[in-house]
Design a protein around this motif. Structure first.
Motif, PDB file in Angstrom:
ATOM      1  N   UNK A  31       0.776  -1.225   0.041  1.00  0.00           N
ATOM      2  CA  UNK A  31       0.031  -0.090   0.241  1.00  0.00           C
ATOM      3  C   UNK A  31       0.881   1.194  -0.058  1.00  0.00           C
ATOM      4  N   UNK A  32       2.134   1.053   0.494  1.00  0.00           N
ATOM      5  CA  UNK A  32       3.049   2.341   0.489  1.00  0.00           C
ATOM      6  C   UNK A  32       3.772   2.383  -0.847  1.00  0.00           C
ATOM      7  N   UNK A  33       4.222   1.595  -1.566  1.00  0.00           N
ATOM      8  CA  UNK A  33       4.819   1.668  -2.646  1.00  0.00           C
ATOM      9  C   UNK A  33       4.670   0.303  -3.249  1.00  0.00           C
ATOM     10  N   UNK A  34       5.091   0.497  -4.742  1.00  0.00           N
ATOM     11  CA  UNK A  34       5.212  -0.831  -5.705  1.00  0.00           C
ATOM     12  C   UNK A  34       6.397  -1.723  -5.333  1.00  0.00           C
ATOM     13  N   UNK A  35       6.141  -3.072  -4.962  1.00  0.00           N
ATOM     14  CA  UNK A  35       7.182  -3.963  -4.366  1.00  0.00           C
ATOM     15  C   UNK A  35       7.080  -4.928  -5.279  1.00  0.00           C
ATOM     16  N   UNK A  36       6.242  -4.991  -6.444  1.00  0.00           N
ATOM     17  CA  UNK A  36       6.037  -6.182  -7.184  1.00  0.00           C
ATOM     18  C   UNK A  36       5.954  -5.835  -8.713  1.00  0.00           C
ATOM     19  N   UNK A  37       6.645  -6.412  -9.619  1.00  0.00           N
ATOM     20  CA  UNK A  37       6.860  -5.567 -10.908  1.00  0.00           C
ATOM     21  C   UNK A  37       5.359  -6.716 -11.724  1.00  0.00           C
ATOM     22  N   UNK A  84      -3.426  -3.091  -9.855  1.00  0.00           N
ATOM     23  CA  UNK A  84      -3.958  -4.420  -9.999  1.00  0.00           C
ATOM     24  C   UNK A  84      -3.593  -5.456  -8.904  1.00  0.00           C
ATOM     25  N   UNK A  85      -2.400  -5.033  -8.318  1.00  0.00           N
ATOM     26  CA  UNK A  85      -1.889  -5.763  -7.171  1.00  0.00           C
ATOM     27  C   UNK A  85      -2.634  -5.508  -5.756  1.00  0.00           C
ATOM     28  N   UNK A  86      -3.078  -4.103  -5.858  1.00  0.00           N
ATOM     29  CA  UNK A  86      -3.664  -3.822  -4.721  1.00  0.00           C
ATOM     30  C   UNK A  86      -5.154  -4.395  -4.539  1.00  0.00           C
ATOM     31  N   UNK A  87      -5.721  -4.185  -5.891  1.00  0.00           N
ATOM     32  CA  UNK A  87      -7.089  -4.937  -6.225  1.00  0.00           C
ATOM     33  C   UNK A  87      -7.044  -6.658  -5.556  1.00  0.00           C
ATOM     34  N   UNK A  88      -5.826  -6.930  -6.118  1.00  0.00           N
ATOM     35  CA  UNK A  88      -6.036  -8.518  -5.511  1.00  0.00           C
ATOM     36  C   UNK A  88      -5.688  -8.762  -4.090  1.00  0.00           C
ATOM     37  N   UNK A  89      -4.867  -7.756  -3.261  1.00  0.00           N
ATOM     38  CA  UNK A  89      -4.966  -7.944  -1.921  1.00  0.00           C
ATOM     39  C   UNK A  89      -6.228  -7.595  -1.467  1.00  0.00           C
ATOM     40  N   UNK A  90      -6.893  -6.691  -1.882  1.00  0.00           N
ATOM     41  CA  UNK A  90      -8.287  -6.307  -1.386  1.00  0.00           C
ATOM     42  C   UNK A  90      -9.268  -7.427  -1.219  1.00  0.00           C
ATOM     43  N   UNK A  91      -9.117  -8.409  -2.408  1.00  0.00           N
ATOM     44  CA  UNK A  91     -10.051  -9.420  -2.483  1.00  0.00           C
ATOM     45  C   UNK A  91      -9.328 -10.661  -1.813  1.00  0.00           C
ATOM     46  N   UNK A  92      -8.384 -10.630  -1.048  1.00  0.00           N
ATOM     47  CA  UNK A  92      -7.805 -11.585  -0.367  1.00  0.00           C
ATOM     48  C   UNK A  92      -6.863 -12.628  -0.579  1.00  0.00           C
ATOM     49  N   UNK A  93      -6.159 -12.259  -2.167  1.00  0.00           N
ATOM     50  CA  UNK A  93      -5.234 -12.993  -2.757  1.00  0.00           C
ATOM     51  C   UNK A  93      -4.062 -12.636  -1.924  1.00  0.00           C
ATOM     52  N   UNK A 142      -5.260   5.447  -7.429  1.00  0.00           N
ATOM     53  CA  UNK A 142      -5.265   3.995  -6.776  1.00  0.00           C
ATOM     54  C   UNK A 142      -5.877   3.949  -5.729  1.00  0.00           C
ATOM     55  N   UNK A 143      -5.570   5.208  -4.777  1.00  0.00           N
ATOM     56  CA  UNK A 143      -6.153   5.322  -3.289  1.00  0.00           C
ATOM     57  C   UNK A 143      -7.711   5.280  -3.493  1.00  0.00           C
ATOM     58  N   UNK A 144      -8.114   6.510  -4.476  1.00  0.00           N
ATOM     59  CA  UNK A 144      -9.486   6.540  -4.741  1.00  0.00           C
ATOM     60  C   UNK A 144     -10.220   5.191  -5.173  1.00  0.00           C
ATOM     61  N   UNK A 178      -8.798   0.099   1.520  1.00  0.00           N
ATOM     62  CA  UNK A 178      -7.771  -0.255   1.772  1.00  0.00           C
ATOM     63  C   UNK A 178      -6.732   0.645   2.550  1.00  0.00           C
ATOM     64  N   UNK A 179      -7.264   1.864   2.461  1.00  0.00           N
ATOM     65  CA  UNK A 179      -6.655   3.126   3.102  1.00  0.00           C
ATOM     66  C   UNK A 179      -7.308   3.717   4.119  1.00  0.00           C
TER      67      UNK A 179
END
Length: 340
Positions: free
Chosen positions: A182-188, A216-225, A259-261, A266-267
């Motif tokens: 949520x703070x920064x992009x850690x996955x390519x 996309x990664x944040x949305x994935x985490x939002x859905x529990x992945x 992304x936040x909006x 998540x925020x």
């Protein structure tokens, strides 16, 4: 098969890319394909006017030690010879599952979505036309998903290379952590994931020109992945002075706000309020607004500033390298000794 183009556009495929084959004009032999009715992995390569890079990206897939894959190249309204290059690559490998999908230009997100929708593999790997993967990329990442049902995404470290022959730089990324994501992009973007991730999230946001992979990664985490990170550089990213990654850096705050909006649950409320305020103001003001709502965004902004400085230094180094090469050629033409 159309060979990878000679000269600087090939890039150092072998440099610091763990398990990568040495780049050569000859095609790399690929393993015998597995005769299964449906592939395990679907590799999707969107391509817009990168036909000169496409052979190297495809060749890196052909060189995989894990053979059970399909590949779809999505010609996203290119004005160059992308379609012809893709057809030549397909004709050169009739025993492999490689297809071309053509569409009007709609952007990388729409091209990825179209490519994924046209495939059937249970695992998906996005790959841009100007990047490459190490030969063991699929073997290593598939093994994690096959043996860890609790993991939905597998990311890796990255080897950053240029078109100038400079040594590639290995970029180590941290272990997966949702709060850090949520703070920064850690996955390519080039990470292997289960198809249900894409289906559940609803694909990549097609209205985002930059930052769509982070979204996309944040949305994935939002859905529990959840994800697992392999601390090995199995992905090679070409660093250029153009492209969407530069646009993302120049529009960093606006991208973050978008992304936040888009993921309000998540925020923190104060972070969401900041994002909404940023998106409501004039576009030019967004680019210079450094008012962060909390120390999380402040630290992220500091990290992004550091990365911008690093990119600027890399551009300077490339210019100096070109200048030195030109001087060496001029001296050699005059028959004067070249000191090293």
């Amino acid at each position: 098969m159309t060979p990878a183009p000679p000269g600087p556009e090939r890039g150092p495929l072998e440099a610091d890319l763990r398990g990568a084959a040495i780049a050569s004009p000859q095609p790399v032999a690929s393993p015998e394909p597995v005769a299964s009715p449906e592939p395990v992995v679907s590799v999707v390569i969107p391509c817009h006017d990168y036909g000169h890079y496409l052979p190297q990206a495809v060749q890196s897939v052909l060189a995989q030690t894990y053979p059970d894959w399909e590949l779809v190249v999505v010609d996203d309204g290119s004005t160059d010879d992308t379609a012809a290059v893709a057809r030549s690559l397909i004709a050169g490998h009739p025993d492999r599952r490689i297809r071309l999908l053509s569409q009007a230009n709609a952007g990388v997100s729409a091209a990825r979505n179209a490519g994924i929708a046209a495939t059937t593999g249970r695992y998906v790997l996005p790959l841009d036309a100007d990047d490459v993967i190490a030969p063991t990329m699929l073997e290593r990442t598939v093994a994690v998903l096959d043996h860890r049902p609790d993991i939905a995404i597998v990311s890796t470290d990255v080897s950053v290379f240029t078109d100038d022959g400079l040594p590639a730089q290995a970029l180590k990324l941290p272990a997966y952590d949702k709060d850090l994501l949520l703070r920064r992009l850690i996955m390519f973007y080039c990470s292997l994931y289960r198809r249900e991730v894409w289906q559940t999230v609803g694909g990549y946001a097609e209205d985002m020109r930059a930052g769509e992979d982070w979204d996309f990664w944040i949305a994935s985490a939002e859905h529990g992945f959840t994800a697992h990170h392999l601390h090995d550089a199995l992905f090679g990213a070409r660093n250029k002075d153009d492209g969407l990654h530069v646009e993302a850096a120049e529009n960093d705050l606006a991208v973050r706000a978008r992304i936040v909006a888009g993921h309000p649950t998540m925020f923190k409320p104060v972070t969401l309020a900041w994002a909404q305020a940023v998106l409501a103001q004039d576009g030019r003001e967004c680019l210079t607004d450094d008012r962060a709502p909390d120390d999380i965004l402040t630290r992220a902004a500091d990290m992004d500033e550091f990365l911008r400085v690093v990119l600027a230094l890399q551009r300077t180094a490339r210019l100096q390298h070109r200048h030195i090469q030109r001087l060496e050629r001029e001296l050699a033409e005059r028959g004067e000794p070249v000191s090293v």
